[in-house]
Design an enzyme around this catalytic site. Structure first.
Site, mmCIF file in Angstrom:
data_model
loop_
_atom_site.group_PDB
_atom_site.id
_atom_site.type_symbol
_atom_site.label_atom_id
_atom_site.label_comp_id
_atom_site.label_asym_id
_atom_site.label_seq_id
_atom_site.Cartn_x
_atom_site.Cartn_y
_atom_site.Cartn_z
ATOM 1 N N HIS A 111 0.835 -1.211 0.000
ATOM 2 C CA HIS A 111 0.000 0.000 0.000
ATOM 3 C C HIS A 111 0.867 1.257 0.000
ATOM 4 O O HIS A 111 0.636 2.190 -0.784
ATOM 5 C CB HIS A 111 -0.915 -0.017 1.224
ATOM 6 C CG HIS A 111 -1.703 1.234 1.419
ATOM 7 N ND1 HIS A 111 -3.019 1.372 1.011
ATOM 8 C CD2 HIS A 111 -1.359 2.434 1.975
ATOM 9 C CE1 HIS A 111 -3.436 2.592 1.304
ATOM 10 N NE2 HIS A 111 -2.452 3.255 1.901
ATOM 11 N N GLU A 112 1.867 1.284 0.868
ATOM 12 C CA GLU A 112 2.723 2.470 0.954
ATOM 13 C C GLU A 112 3.585 2.630 -0.293
ATOM 14 O O GLU A 112 3.796 3.749 -0.773
ATOM 15 C CB GLU A 112 3.586 2.397 2.211
ATOM 16 C CG GLU A 112 2.799 2.454 3.510
ATOM 17 C CD GLU A 112 1.876 3.664 3.588
ATOM 18 O OE1 GLU A 112 2.292 4.763 3.182
ATOM 19 O OE2 GLU A 112 0.736 3.517 4.040
ATOM 20 N N HIS A 126 1.561 4.342 -2.991
ATOM 21 C CA HIS A 126 1.486 5.803 -2.904
ATOM 22 C C HIS A 126 2.660 6.437 -3.663
ATOM 23 O O HIS A 126 2.483 7.436 -4.371
ATOM 24 C CB HIS A 126 1.531 6.257 -1.447
ATOM 25 C CG HIS A 126 0.211 6.207 -0.741
ATOM 26 N ND1 HIS A 126 -0.936 6.767 -1.259
ATOM 27 C CD2 HIS A 126 -0.137 5.685 0.468
ATOM 28 C CE1 HIS A 126 -1.943 6.583 -0.413
ATOM 29 N NE2 HIS A 126 -1.485 5.922 0.633
ATOM 30 N N GLU A 132 -6.233 6.862 -1.430
ATOM 31 C CA GLU A 132 -6.183 5.702 -0.547
ATOM 32 C C GLU A 132 -6.746 4.454 -1.232
ATOM 33 O O GLU A 132 -6.194 3.357 -1.114
ATOM 34 C CB GLU A 132 -6.946 5.989 0.745
ATOM 35 C CG GLU A 132 -6.255 6.982 1.659
ATOM 36 C CD GLU A 132 -4.876 6.518 2.101
ATOM 37 O OE1 GLU A 132 -4.697 5.300 2.340
ATOM 38 O OE2 GLU A 132 -3.971 7.353 2.184
#
Length: 283
Positions: free
Chosen positions: A153-154, A157, A210
């Site tokens: 997920h990070e 980004h 997100e």
């Protein structure tokens, strides 16, 4: 390639001895671009207002400042720390699948560090700078698959350049504020307002950012052989943590959990299940 990520907002503390950050070689294996199994929108063209190289350089500098601060407080995990070694192993499996999402990712010096802090937090800065706090691993009792979902997920980004887009929009807004302040005669007050929200480490992503990171991270982790259902169990744990009034919920302040988020992940898990099964067979 190597590994790297973002700095803490609150000074960490831990009894560890100072150690130099560990750079991991991810190898030069190039993964042929494949059609994404998850559906995400195209990146905003506004991000081009901020040069990628400039942002990545700034991120690297801020990341190093974080490491220096953590080291001075004896809070930087040494290379032999078992939790850090586990994070390094996860990163080595994820990184080969990042190139199709961002052509610059092959040039990034990826780095992963672990900070001794009770904060529930983790992040990845532009250019592949990754940091986890021990609080997110310990308090949520993350499995390896769940930790991989957070890392994916990070990484997403950074790959999708969400920080670059947020800063570009802030910059565009600031230009408007400066012009308005000059026309209205607000002087220094207008200039001060124009400068607010420009700090890289305090950026908050939008709900669409997100969702984007959730889905791209889910696919990255599945391709690397991590159980897709872990994305759902991870956010269920996050939801419980947010409702338990714990201190240090930095991650949850910028990554709110909720039934909509979990429902969307549940709907997308079947889309990447084949990728996960193929990866497991290849092991």
């Amino acid at each position: 390639m190597c590994f790297l990520c973002p700095p803490p907002s609150v000074a960490p503390s831990s009894p560890w001895s100072a150690r130099r950050g560990f750079l991991l070689a991810a190898g030069s294996a190039a993964v042929a671009p494949a059609l994404a199994q998850v559906e995400v929108g195209s990146a905003s063209t506004m991000r081009k207002l901020v040069p990628a190289e400039t942002l990545e350089r700034s991120a690297a500098q801020q990341y190093q400042q974080m490491l220096d601060q953590a080291r001075a407080q004896r809070a930087l995990a040494p290379p032999e720390h078992p939790q850090l070694q586990r994070l390094h192993a996860i990163a080595k499996r994820l990184i080969p699948f990042t190139a199709p999402w961002n052509e610059r990712a092959g040039q990034w010096r990826w780095e992963v560090n672990l900070i001794g802090s009770q904060q529930i937090n983790a992040f990845c800065m532009p250019g592949g700078k990754i940091a986890f706090y021990t609080g997110i691993l310990d308090k949520l009792k993350l499995t390896e698959d769940e930790a991989a979902m957070i890392m994916g997920h990070e990484m997403a980004h950074a790959l999708r350049e969400h920080a670059r887009e947020r800063l570009a929009k802030t910059q565009a807004t600031s230009i408007g504020i400066r012009l308005g302040s000059q026309l209205l005669g607000l002087g220094d007050l207008g200039n001060a307002a124009a400068n607010l929200g420009g700090q890289l480490l305090t950026l908050k992503f939008s709900r669409s950012d997100e969702t984007d990171a959730d889905l791209v991270g889910l696919e990255l982790a599945a391709r690397a052989g991590y159980q897709p259902d872990a994305a759902v169990s991870l956010w269920q744990k996050m939801g419980k943590a947010s409702g338990s009034q714990q201190a240090g919920l930095a991650f949850l302040s910028t990554h709110p959990s909720g039934p909509d988020r979990i429902r969307e992940l549940q709907q997308n898990v079947p889309k990447v299940q084949g990728l996960y099964q193929a990866a497991r067979k290849a092991d």
